[in-house]
Enzyme design. Structure first.
Site, PDB file in Angstrom:
ATOM      1  N   GLU A 145       1.763  -0.491  -5.004  1.00  0.00           N
ATOM      2  CA  GLU A 145       0.756   0.521  -5.337  1.00  0.00           C
ATOM      3  C   GLU A 145       1.513   1.828  -5.509  1.00  0.00           C
ATOM      4  OE1 GLU A 145      -3.109   3.040  -3.945  1.00  0.00           O
ATOM      5  OE2 GLU A 145      -1.521   2.558  -2.531  1.00  0.00           O
ATOM      6  N   ASP A 187       0.824  -1.209   0.000  1.00  0.00           N
ATOM      7  CA  ASP A 187       0.000   0.000   0.000  1.00  0.00           C
ATOM      8  C   ASP A 187       0.862   1.264   0.000  1.00  0.00           C
ATOM      9  OD1 ASP A 187      -2.767   1.134   0.425  1.00  0.00           O
ATOM     10  OD2 ASP A 187      -1.724   2.036   2.125  1.00  0.00           O
TER      11      ASP A 187
HETATM   12  C1  NOJ Z   1      -4.336   3.131  -0.899  1.00  0.00           C
HETATM   13  C2  NOJ Z   1      -5.509   2.245  -0.650  1.00  0.00           C
HETATM   14  O1  NOJ Z   1      -5.861   1.580  -1.848  1.00  0.00           O
HETATM   15  C3  NOJ Z   1      -6.603   3.124  -0.121  1.00  0.00           C
HETATM   16  O2  NOJ Z   1      -7.831   2.446  -0.051  1.00  0.00           O
HETATM   17  C4  NOJ Z   1      -6.185   3.668   1.217  1.00  0.00           C
HETATM   18  O3  NOJ Z   1      -7.147   4.599   1.665  1.00  0.00           O
HETATM   19  C5  NOJ Z   1      -4.828   4.385   1.138  1.00  0.00           C
HETATM   20  N1  NOJ Z   1      -3.871   3.676   0.356  1.00  0.00           N
HETATM   21  C6  NOJ Z   1      -4.251   4.591   2.516  1.00  0.00           C
HETATM   22  O4  NOJ Z   1      -3.828   3.386   3.059  1.00  0.00           O
END
Ligand code: NOJ
Length: 530
Positions: free
Chosen positions: A254, A203
């Protein structure tokens, strides 16, 4: 394909556990629900599941506020059940990818509780970014960093210090310059690999490292950004790669970065295996733009030898069917076009064509739960039922992300549509009876039927997944390419029906042809006659 190279070509299905299937009837999805639907997932024909965070969490941000990285939230089940799920899926040929949230923890995480209790200057506070405020009385935040959600990125605690949180105040950022933070996350990776996880989705992967001086953001210029895409990150991920390699595990980042060259650095052979392709996700429904995104993606990945990924949707963005049914078909967090006129039939037609495009491109592909059912964004969730902090922190100007997180419809003609118990955590709309998995399963022309067939063909076509792509001559508004083994894909976005390239047979079409011509917003898979 080598077994250990599965990730280069995989079709990966994203499970938002809370909304997938509810095994215990309390209105919230859970691991029992997922286990009961494994046959559905196997029949769909995917290679792996990526689970959004399933850890104990106060759910300030849908589970991205983790209180314990080595357990499962009681609302979802138990650790033993997660292990069973991983093993059962593997028997069906489905690997499991878990979600790790390294940038921040929940404010209920024991480390943060200890940091609050220990006070300024303590070693416990060094695991986070605690600072005095600015201004004569320290009453101003230490810097001007904007939040990833609306609002400020600093919260002041009772003793006067402030702590940094790029997201909500319930998600304090960890200090990645601290060796204990690195050690802990590497241990957590081992913990899940030991339990059978085949991969880890990371993440906010480009946000972990911070300039230790925490300076204000200076727009423009050549100075490194104080918290986005800092060079220190590569050392962190090289170290993670060492851990992952010991288990043949896969790391997926991500990473939202406009600079494709900087993006590709994370995919060097000793760093992450792949990263989500958000450029493609955000791309409008326009042939030239899509072609540019595909070419740009392939060109960026080639020098590092990493396969591309193709993503149309996830739990953070507007559902594809809705987005493609609007005048503005791109995606941008800043302008979500919520509530603007939407032609869902048009959106569904394009989403079908987009599915065939995406599944034919080189690399791996991600499918977000409900995409295979053609679910639209739910735009009329009553305000008092909304949960997403993006909505609340923006004072309601941002609709938030709940509309793509509504529990799935499985069967029947009214809520809860076979999801589980009544009173689902987010309300389901009326009128989803025709979109249930059960209603679509028997119809090969449904969205579910299309995905099932496409995923089956994708598995049997040796040229699909990772490998070369060759563009074919095509007119304006048309994308046509060949993959090895005489496979062809043609997508027509132009207003005129177009002739197909010479072919022996049609393998699959996203919609009916028009006297042998390919109509607008339709894609076709062919056995080329070359
Ligand atoms: C990316 C995640 O996909 C999202 O859902 C989240 O709110 C943020 N990162 C913070 O962790």
């Amino acid at each position: 394909m080598l077994t250990s190279d599965w990730w280069r070509s995989a079709a990966i299905y994203q499970v938002y556990v809370r909304s997938f299937a509810d095994g215990d009837g309390d209105g919230t999805g859970d691991l029992a629900g997922v286990r009961s639907r494994l046959p559905y997932l196997a029949e769909l024909g995917i290679d792996a599941l990526w689970f959004n965070p399933w850890y104990p969490s106060p759910m300030a941000d849908g589970g991205y506020d983790v209180a314990d990285y080595r357990a499962v939230d009681p609302a979802f089940g138990t650790l033993a059940e997660a292990e069973k799920l991983i093993a059962e899926a593997r028997v069906l040929g489905i690997r499991t990818i878990i979600d790790i949230v390294p940038n921040h923890v929940s404010d209920r995480h024991p480390w943060f509780r200890a940091a609050l209790a220990a006070g300024p200057g303590s070693p416990e506070r060094e695991l986070f970014h605690f600072r005095p405020g600015r201004g004569a009385g320290g009453e101003l935040p230490p810097n001007d960093w904007p939040s990833q959600f609306a609002g400020v990125t600093w919260t002041r605690v009772a003793d006067g210090q402030w702590y940094l949180h790029l997201f909500t105040p319930e998600q304090p950022d960890l200090n990645w310059a601290h060796p204990a933070v690195r050690q802990e996350h590497e241990d957590v990776l081992r913990f899940w690999f030991e339990r059978g996880a085949a991969g880890v989705r990371i993440d906010s992967a480009a946000l972990l490292a911070k300039d230790p001086a925490l300076p204000d953001v200076v727009e423009g210029g050549d100075a490194p950004h104080p918290y986005i895409d800092r060079d220190e990150l590569h050392d962190i991920y090289r170290s993670w790669r060492g851990v992952a390699d010991a288990y043949d595990g896969v790391l997926i980042g991500e990473i939202w970065l406009p600079d494709t060259e900087r993006f590709a650095r994370y995919l060097r052979p000793d760093e992450l295996h792949t990263a989500f392709n958000f450029d493609f996700l955000a791309c409008p429904w326009d042939a030239a733009r899509l072609r540019a995104s595909i070419d740009g993606t392939l060109a960026a990945h080639a020098p590092v030898g990493a396969p591309a990924t193709w993503v149309l949707a996830n739990h953070d963005v507007t559902r594809t069917v809705t987005r493609y049914g609007r005048a503005d078909t791109g995606f941008d967090f800043a302008t979500k076009a919520h509530g603007t006129p939407t032609d869902l039939a048009l959106g569904a037609r394009r989403a079908r064509a987009a599915a065939l495009l995406t599944l034919a491109l080189p690399g791996s592909v991600y499918l977000y739960q409900g995409e295979e059912l053609g679910l639209p964004e739910v735009e009329d969730i009553p305000a008092d039922r909304l949960q997403d902090p993006m909505y609340f922190r923006s004072g309601g100007t941002d609709p938030g992300r709940d509309g793509c997180r509504v529990p799935l419809p499985w069967s029947g003609s009214e809520p809860p549509y076979g999801f589980g118990g009544a009173g689902t955590w987010l309300p389901q709309p009326a009128g989803w009876g025709g979109l249930t998995a059960q209603a679509q399963a028997a119809d090969p022309d449904s969205m579910l039927g299309l995905y099932r067939t496409a995923l089956r063909v994708r598995r049997t076509e040796a040229g699909l997944g990772d490998g070369p792509l060759r563009w074919l001559d095509a007119g304006d508004g048309v994308l046509a390419f060949a993959r090895e083994g005489g496979f062809g894909c043609v997508l027509n976005i132009s207003p005129h029906p177009v002739a197909l390239p010479r072919h022996r047979r049609i393998l699959l079409a996203s919609g009916p042809l028009d006297e042998g011509l390919l109509p607008q917003d339709t894609a076709v898979w062919l056995r080329l006659d070359e």
